[in-house]
Motif scaffolding. Structure first.
Motif, PDB file in Angstrom:
ATOM      1  N   GLY A 281       0.766  -1.236   0.000  1.00 60.95           N
ATOM      2  CA  GLY A 281       0.000   0.000   0.000  1.00 60.95           C
ATOM      3  C   GLY A 281       0.797   1.287   0.000  1.00 60.95           C
ATOM      4  N   PRO A 282       1.794   1.456  -0.882  1.00 60.34           N
ATOM      5  CA  PRO A 282       2.533   2.716  -0.902  1.00 60.34           C
ATOM      6  C   PRO A 282       1.648   3.855  -1.384  1.00 60.34           C
ATOM      7  CG  PRO A 282       3.092   1.399  -2.831  1.00 60.34           C
ATOM      8  CD  PRO A 282       2.208   0.542  -1.967  1.00 60.34           C
ATOM      9  N   GLY A 283       1.732   5.003  -0.699  1.00 64.35           N
ATOM     10  CA  GLY A 283       0.869   6.090  -1.133  1.00 64.35           C
ATOM     11  C   GLY A 283       1.009   7.357  -0.345  1.00 64.35           C
ATOM     12  N   HIS A 284       0.096   8.277  -0.630  1.00 61.22           N
ATOM     13  CA  HIS A 284       0.006   9.634  -0.072  1.00 61.22           C
ATOM     14  C   HIS A 284       1.377  10.324  -0.119  1.00 61.22           C
ATOM     15  CE1 HIS A 284      -2.780  12.353   2.218  1.00 61.22           C
ATOM     16  NE2 HIS A 284      -1.651  13.055   2.076  1.00 61.22           N
ATOM     17  N   ASN A 285       1.739  10.731  -1.310  1.00 59.59           N
ATOM     18  CA  ASN A 285       3.087  11.218  -1.549  1.00 59.59           C
ATOM     19  C   ASN A 285       3.204  12.736  -1.526  1.00 59.59           C
ATOM     20  OD1 ASN A 285       1.793  11.182  -4.430  1.00 59.59           O
ATOM     21  ND2 ASN A 285       3.652  12.422  -4.640  1.00 59.59           N
ATOM     22  N   VAL A 299       8.239  11.153  -1.910  1.00 58.31           N
ATOM     23  CA  VAL A 299       8.219  10.747  -0.512  1.00 58.31           C
ATOM     24  C   VAL A 299       6.829  10.205  -0.217  1.00 58.31           C
ATOM     25  CG1 VAL A 299       8.584  11.485   1.858  1.00 58.31           C
ATOM     26  CG2 VAL A 299       9.862  12.586   0.002  1.00 58.31           C
ATOM     27  N   TYR A 300       6.730   9.052   0.422  1.00 62.69           N
ATOM     28  CA  TYR A 300       5.439   8.395   0.611  1.00 62.69           C
ATOM     29  C   TYR A 300       5.479   7.526   1.858  1.00 62.69           C
ATOM     30  CZ  TYR A 300       8.021   4.469  -1.465  1.00 62.69           C
ATOM     31  OH  TYR A 300       8.955   3.490  -1.731  1.00 62.69           O
ATOM     32  N   HIS A 301       4.333   7.018   2.245  1.00 64.68           N
ATOM     33  CA  HIS A 301       4.314   6.026   3.309  1.00 64.68           C
ATOM     34  C   HIS A 301       4.000   4.651   2.720  1.00 64.68           C
ATOM     35  CE1 HIS A 301      -0.227   6.932   3.708  1.00 64.68           C
ATOM     36  NE2 HIS A 301      -0.145   5.686   3.280  1.00 64.68           N
ATOM     37  N   ALA A 302       4.394   3.628   3.433  1.00 61.11           N
ATOM     38  CA  ALA A 302       4.066   2.249   3.036  1.00 61.11           C
ATOM     39  C   ALA A 302       3.978   1.402   4.294  1.00 61.11           C
ATOM     40  CB  ALA A 302       5.115   1.686   2.085  1.00 61.11           C
ATOM     41  N   TRP A 303       3.167   0.354   4.208  1.00 61.67           N
ATOM     42  CA  TRP A 303       3.042  -0.592   5.311  1.00 61.67           C
ATOM     43  C   TRP A 303       4.227  -1.560   5.332  1.00 61.67           C
ATOM     44  CZ3 TRP A 303      -0.723  -0.202   8.913  1.00 61.67           C
ATOM     45  CH2 TRP A 303      -1.901   0.478   8.581  1.00 61.67           C
ATOM     46  N   ASP A 304       4.592  -1.992   6.521  1.00 60.83           N
ATOM     47  CA  ASP A 304       5.483  -3.136   6.629  1.00 60.83           C
ATOM     48  C   ASP A 304       4.688  -4.391   6.261  1.00 60.83           C
ATOM     49  OD1 ASP A 304       4.574  -4.521   9.412  1.00 60.83           O
ATOM     50  OD2 ASP A 304       4.367  -2.338   9.504  1.00 60.83           O
ATOM     51  N   ARG A 307       1.777  -5.280   8.277  1.00 61.90           N
ATOM     52  CA  ARG A 307       0.791  -4.208   8.305  1.00 61.90           C
ATOM     53  C   ARG A 307       0.553  -3.686   9.724  1.00 61.90           C
ATOM     54  NH1 ARG A 307      -4.996  -4.896   5.452  1.00 61.90           N
ATOM     55  NH2 ARG A 307      -5.679  -5.077   7.611  1.00 61.90           N
ATOM     56  N   THR A 308       1.669  -3.420  10.414  1.00 61.18           N
ATOM     57  CA  THR A 308       1.566  -2.872  11.762  1.00 61.18           C
ATOM     58  C   THR A 308       1.697  -1.354  11.781  1.00 61.18           C
ATOM     59  OG1 THR A 308       3.942  -3.216  12.091  1.00 61.18           O
ATOM     60  CG2 THR A 308       2.463  -4.966  12.831  1.00 61.18           C
ATOM     61  N   ALA A 309       2.332  -0.761  10.774  1.00 62.40           N
ATOM     62  CA  ALA A 309       2.519   0.690  10.763  1.00 62.40           C
ATOM     63  C   ALA A 309       2.812   1.182   9.357  1.00 62.40           C
ATOM     64  CB  ALA A 309       3.662   1.091  11.697  1.00 62.40           C
ATOM     65  N   ARG A 310       2.381   2.415   9.079  1.00 68.37           N
ATOM     66  CA  ARG A 310       2.774   3.108   7.855  1.00 68.37           C
ATOM     67  C   ARG A 310       4.023   3.927   8.168  1.00 68.37           C
ATOM     68  NH1 ARG A 310      -2.634   6.203   6.336  1.00 68.37           N
ATOM     69  NH2 ARG A 310      -2.801   6.288   8.622  1.00 68.37           N
ATOM     70  N   ARG A 311       5.061   3.777   7.341  1.00 70.47           N
ATOM     71  CA  ARG A 311       6.347   4.405   7.642  1.00 70.47           C
ATOM     72  C   ARG A 311       6.865   5.206   6.446  1.00 70.47           C
ATOM     73  NH1 ARG A 311       6.764  -0.654  10.448  1.00 70.47           N
ATOM     74  NH2 ARG A 311       7.066  -0.308  12.681  1.00 70.47           N
ATOM     75  N   LEU A 312       7.755   6.131   6.741  1.00 71.70           N
ATOM     76  CA  LEU A 312       8.290   7.082   5.767  1.00 71.70           C
ATOM     77  C   LEU A 312       9.268   6.411   4.802  1.00 71.70           C
ATOM     78  CD1 LEU A 312       8.654  10.103   4.903  1.00 71.70           C
ATOM     79  CD2 LEU A 312      10.437  10.235   6.652  1.00 71.70           C
ATOM     80  N   CYS A 313       9.017   6.572   3.500  1.00 70.95           N
ATOM     81  CA  CYS A 313       9.864   6.006   2.441  1.00 70.95           C
ATOM     82  C   CYS A 313      10.120   7.076   1.385  1.00 70.95           C
ATOM     83  CB  CYS A 313       9.188   4.809   1.778  1.00 70.95           C
ATOM     84  SG  CYS A 313       8.775   3.448   2.888  1.00 70.95           S
ATOM     85  N   LEU A 314      11.153   6.865   0.572  1.00 75.37           N
ATOM     86  CA  LEU A 314      11.413   7.764  -0.546  1.00 75.37           C
ATOM     87  C   LEU A 314      12.102   7.017  -1.674  1.00 75.37           C
ATOM     88  CD1 LEU A 314      14.734   9.185  -0.481  1.00 75.37           C
ATOM     89  CD2 LEU A 314      13.808   9.389   1.823  1.00 75.37           C
ATOM     90  N   ASP A 315      11.784   7.430  -2.901  1.00 76.81           N
ATOM     91  CA  ASP A 315      12.407   6.857  -4.089  1.00 76.81           C
ATOM     92  C   ASP A 315      12.465   7.910  -5.187  1.00 76.81           C
ATOM     93  OD1 ASP A 315      13.156   4.007  -3.737  1.00 76.81           O
ATOM     94  OD2 ASP A 315      11.051   3.794  -3.168  1.00 76.81           O
TER      95      ASP A 315
END
Length: 343
Positions: A281-285, A299-304, A307-315
């Motif tokens: 579920g990567p999203g809300h960028n 920059v977006y969030h994604a679940w582990d 599915r315990t938390a949405r965390r900060l990612c970037l690509d």
């Protein structure tokens, strides 16, 4: 904090997620050589914000290289508790010496309103101006405000709200709007539809009870606008944020107020989508320049995977003749250019 490793004098390696704690709906901006991130915290998302003292909401992070992030407290003094306990999707705009924090507040999935708070510093404290940006009628549910400044200096606000009609094969559900900002705290009242849902992958929930009826509900949300080579690209997230069908797509227009088209996404989101057993579920960028001042990052969030938390990612965001795309979502080591800045 993520582990960053120098590859050479102008490059760092990173691995997603770049911040270990819950940090959803991330918005990143740069001010005076420092990166700031603001997002929806776990308490804000779950409606667990208490009413004690001068409670602040919205977690803040700070970084000098877009890779190593440190907590910087919370941004906004909590407004009137009667507005609700769910605080979602903040974004910050800087204009004429003032920082403006746009956000929504409400009670779970209803009665959400758009509001704005101000500060003279990027880390706040931000204080709500005391009134909503939109009236409750006809917008009882409005979320995800995104301020965008065009090249001529004019500001606009993109946001999401609910539609019940199915005119022109549009699906009932949450979709995207835009209005001109008459001032940084007042909309001009010239709102136009940006994009409506038309695809099955954008479905939030079948047979969802809403507004006294039952609907096959679809969702477009989390607008982030970028002008590229004279055209306007409205990135958005579609589907249900809790599931693997959630991802990032875009619409394109020749004018900032539209009309926009996201034709070509029948097979699913074209920028970011789930990678089974790796990234969910990567999203809300949001979009920001890397320290080299040239390379754009999404920059977006994604679940582990649990599915315990949405965390900060970037690509890295890549522009092709066919449109924008991304080399992510990634979960293995990536490199980011630092340019001539200190890492």
């Amino acid at each position: 904090m993520s582990q960053s490793t120098p590859i050479e004098s102008t490059t760092l390696a990173y691995t997603n997620p770049v911040y270990p704690s819950y940090f959803a709906d991330p918005f990143v901006w740069e001010y005076q050589g420092v990166y700031y991130a603001i997002g929806t915290g776990e308490a804000e998302a779950e409606g667990e914000v208490d009413e004690a003292g001068e409670q602040r909401v919205f977690p803040l992070l700070r970084s000098h290289n877009l890779v190593d992030w440190q907590s910087a407290g919370r941004a906004m003094l909590r407004p009137d508790a009667s507005l609700g306990n769910n605080f979602w999707a903040p974004e910050v705009a800087y204009w004429d010496g003032t920082f403006y924090l746009y956000y929504s507040v409400g009670h779970e999935d209803k009665n959400h309103q758009l509001r704005v708070a101000t500060s003279d510093r990027p880390l706040g404290p931000y204080k709500d101006i005391g009134k909503p940006l939109l009236e409750a009628e006809p917008y009882p549910f409005a979320i995800d405000p995104h301020p965008f400044q065009d090249d001529d200096g004019q500001w606009y606000l993109f946001y999401a709200c609910d539609f019940l009609d199915t005119e022109g094969d549009a699906r009932a559900g949450t979709a995207l709007m835009v209005d001109r900002l008459e001032s940084m705290t007042k909309l001009a009242g010239e709102a136009k539809v940006v994009l409506r849902a038309h695809q099955d992958w954008q479905r939030f929930l079948e047979n969802r009870p809403m507004y006294g009826g039952t609907y096959d509900w679809h969702t477009l949300e989390g607008a982030s606008v970028r002008r590229h080579e004279g055209r306007y690209y409205c990135f958005y997230s579609g589907g249900r944020w809790e599931t693997e069908n959630y991802g990032v797509d875009y619409g394109v227009a020749d004018q900032v107020m539209g009309p926009y088209s996201d034709a070509g996404n029948e097979a699913g989101p074209r920028v970011l989508r789930t990678v089974a057993h790796r990234v969910l579920g990567p999203g809300h960028n949001s979009i920001v320049l890397a320290p080299d001042r040239q390379t754009e990052y999404i920059v977006y969030h994604a679940w582990d995977t649990n599915r315990t938390a949405r965390r900060l990612c970037l690509d890295k965001l890549v522009w092709t003749p066919e449109g924008p795309c991304c080399n992510g979502p990634t979960w293995t080591p990536q490199m980011i250019s630092m340019g001539n800045r200190n890492s």
